[in-house]
Design an enzyme around this catalytic site. Structure first.
Site, mmCIF file in Angstrom:
data_model
loop_
_atom_site.group_PDB
_atom_site.id
_atom_site.type_symbol
_atom_site.label_atom_id
_atom_site.label_comp_id
_atom_site.label_asym_id
_atom_site.label_seq_id
_atom_site.Cartn_x
_atom_site.Cartn_y
_atom_site.Cartn_z
ATOM 1 N N LYS A 149 8.258 16.779 -23.721
ATOM 2 C CA LYS A 149 7.871 15.379 -23.559
ATOM 3 C C LYS A 149 7.454 14.810 -24.910
ATOM 4 O O LYS A 149 7.072 15.544 -25.830
ATOM 5 C CB LYS A 149 6.742 15.211 -22.544
ATOM 6 N N PRO A 153 9.497 23.972 -29.769
ATOM 7 C CA PRO A 153 8.512 24.566 -30.678
ATOM 8 C C PRO A 153 7.151 24.713 -30.015
ATOM 9 O O PRO A 153 6.763 23.896 -29.180
ATOM 10 C CB PRO A 153 8.462 23.566 -31.842
ATOM 11 N N VAL A 154 6.450 25.776 -30.385
ATOM 12 C CA VAL A 154 5.135 26.069 -29.806
ATOM 13 C C VAL A 154 4.054 25.286 -30.545
ATOM 14 O O VAL A 154 4.128 25.084 -31.756
ATOM 15 C CB VAL A 154 4.848 27.583 -29.891
ATOM 16 N N ALA A 166 3.268 22.113 -30.582
ATOM 17 C CA ALA A 166 3.953 21.050 -31.322
ATOM 18 C C ALA A 166 3.658 19.653 -30.810
ATOM 19 O O ALA A 166 4.198 18.676 -31.309
ATOM 20 C CB ALA A 166 5.472 21.291 -31.268
ATOM 21 N N GLY A 167 2.822 19.533 -29.765
ATOM 22 C CA GLY A 167 2.568 18.227 -29.172
ATOM 23 C C GLY A 167 3.654 17.793 -28.211
ATOM 24 O O GLY A 167 3.782 16.612 -27.886
ATOM 25 N N LEU A 168 4.441 18.769 -27.714
ATOM 26 C CA LEU A 168 5.583 18.472 -26.850
ATOM 27 C C LEU A 168 5.418 19.021 -25.433
ATOM 28 O O LEU A 168 6.357 18.966 -24.633
ATOM 29 C CB LEU A 168 6.871 19.037 -27.471
ATOM 30 N N ALA A 169 4.239 19.564 -25.114
ATOM 31 C CA ALA A 169 3.929 20.091 -23.772
ATOM 32 C C ALA A 169 4.858 21.219 -23.352
ATOM 33 O O ALA A 169 5.173 21.355 -22.175
ATOM 34 C CB ALA A 169 3.949 18.973 -22.727
ATOM 35 N N GLY A 170 5.274 22.039 -24.318
ATOM 36 C CA GLY A 170 6.157 23.160 -23.981
ATOM 37 C C GLY A 170 5.524 24.137 -23.008
ATOM 38 O O GLY A 170 6.132 24.518 -22.002
ATOM 39 N N GLY A 171 4.286 24.547 -23.269
ATOM 40 C CA GLY A 171 3.599 25.476 -22.374
ATOM 41 C C GLY A 171 3.313 24.867 -21.014
ATOM 42 O O GLY A 171 3.450 25.526 -19.981
ATOM 43 N N ASP A 200 -1.485 18.051 -18.852
ATOM 44 C CA ASP A 200 -0.077 17.653 -18.924
ATOM 45 C C ASP A 200 0.796 18.269 -17.830
ATOM 46 O O ASP A 200 1.927 17.838 -17.633
ATOM 47 C CB ASP A 200 0.523 18.042 -20.289
#
Length: 293
Positions: free
Chosen positions: A20, A103-104, A106-111, A145
């Site tokens: 995101k 990317p971990v 990273a501000g992209l809510a991957g986890g 998130d």
């Protein structure tokens, strides 16, 4: 819904867990419980992790393609499975394989997206029939998130992230994302923002209006993230990436979440690709994506 991107084959669920970005992000105030009230507009993009969930008799096991990622209770995907079994009262188990492309840190809510994928996958594998709202309640225990990642698309998020209101979809466009090789602590950014001087805040209603009008140029002009006030001071490379994207023809550029990923909205793929190539020699994590709704 993330469940729309899950395939069930026997006792295995194959899920795509999407990243995101924050079109706007405003931190309003610190609450008595230590959390912060926020107001932000989030958008799902096409970059995704692949999450495989196999139904087993007992236990929770996790493997990833990144050796440094935790595979125990420190991983949100593990906690998602644990909370699912506790909530539905099932004595079951699963093996989870996560192939990371996002990317971990990273501000992209991957986890958070991985946790959302596991919740939705287990709900389908066990036929427990939990509604989106019920999955979101479980997800909120894991992180602010996670409920959004369960729903996906374009949403206004308020409170600590639990109040989600759907918005008109983001107009079709090409988005370039660049993550510099630095680590940003979300907790540290939140801790610093309380005393930071915020010179400008997002005009959330103006962004909503741009989305309603399907006006990508207007939306690009309204990109705003108050966390940049803190993160860019700590890491000037972020401001440099934003400025370079704008010089390369981006309609607008901003940092996502607490950083350090910067994204730019471009008028067409060709312009985005030229900008991509200008960053790719310098940074490993450079992606061209599109909004998903």
């Amino acid at each position: 819904m993330i469940s729309d991107h899950i395939i069930i084959t026997g006792n295995r669920a194959i899920a795509r867990s999407f990243a995101k970005i924050n079109l706007t992000l405003d931190v309003l105030n610190k609450r008595d419980d230590g959390y912060h009230n926020i107001k932000m507009i989030m958008q799902t993009v096409s970059l995704f992790d692949l999450v495989l969930v196999d139904k087993t008799e007992s236990g929770i096991g996790i493997k990833t393609n990144l050796r440094f990622l935790p595979t125990n209770e420190k991983n949100l995907a593990y906690l998602a499975a644990q909370n699912f079994y506790e909530t539905v009262g099932i004595q079951g188990g699963c093996k989870i394989m996560i192939h990371k492309n996002i990317p971990v840190a990273a501000g992209l809510a991957g986890g958070s997206g991985n946790a959302a994928a596991v919740l939705a996958a287990l709900n389908m594998l066990y036929g427990t029939g939990l509604s989106a709202s019920e999955l979101c309640k479980i997800g909120l225990k894991l992180g602010a998130d996670v409920p959004y990642c369960i729903l996906g698309g374009t949403y206004l998020s308020e409170g600590i992230g639990e109040k989600l209101s759907p918005l008109p979809p983001m107009p079709k466009c090409t988005i370039l994302m660049v993550k510099p090789p630095i680590n940003v602590s979300t907790a540290a950014i939140y801790g610093a923002i309380d005393s930071a001087e915020i010179l400008g805040r997002p005009d959330t209603e103006a962004m909503c209006s741009a989305l309603r009008d399907g006006d990508i140029k207007a939306a690009a002009c309204e990109l705003s993230n108050v966390m940049g006030t803190v993160t860019e001071t700590m890491h000037p490379v972020i401001r440099g990436i934003k400025e370079k994207m704008l010089k390369n023809g981006a309609l607008g550029a901003e940092m996502s979440g607490s950083g350090p990923t910067v994204f730019g909205i471009f008028p067409d793929y060709e312009t985005a690709k030229r900008s991509h190539d200008s960053f790719a020699y310098q940074f490993k994590d450079v992606f061209i994506v599109s909004p998903l709704n």
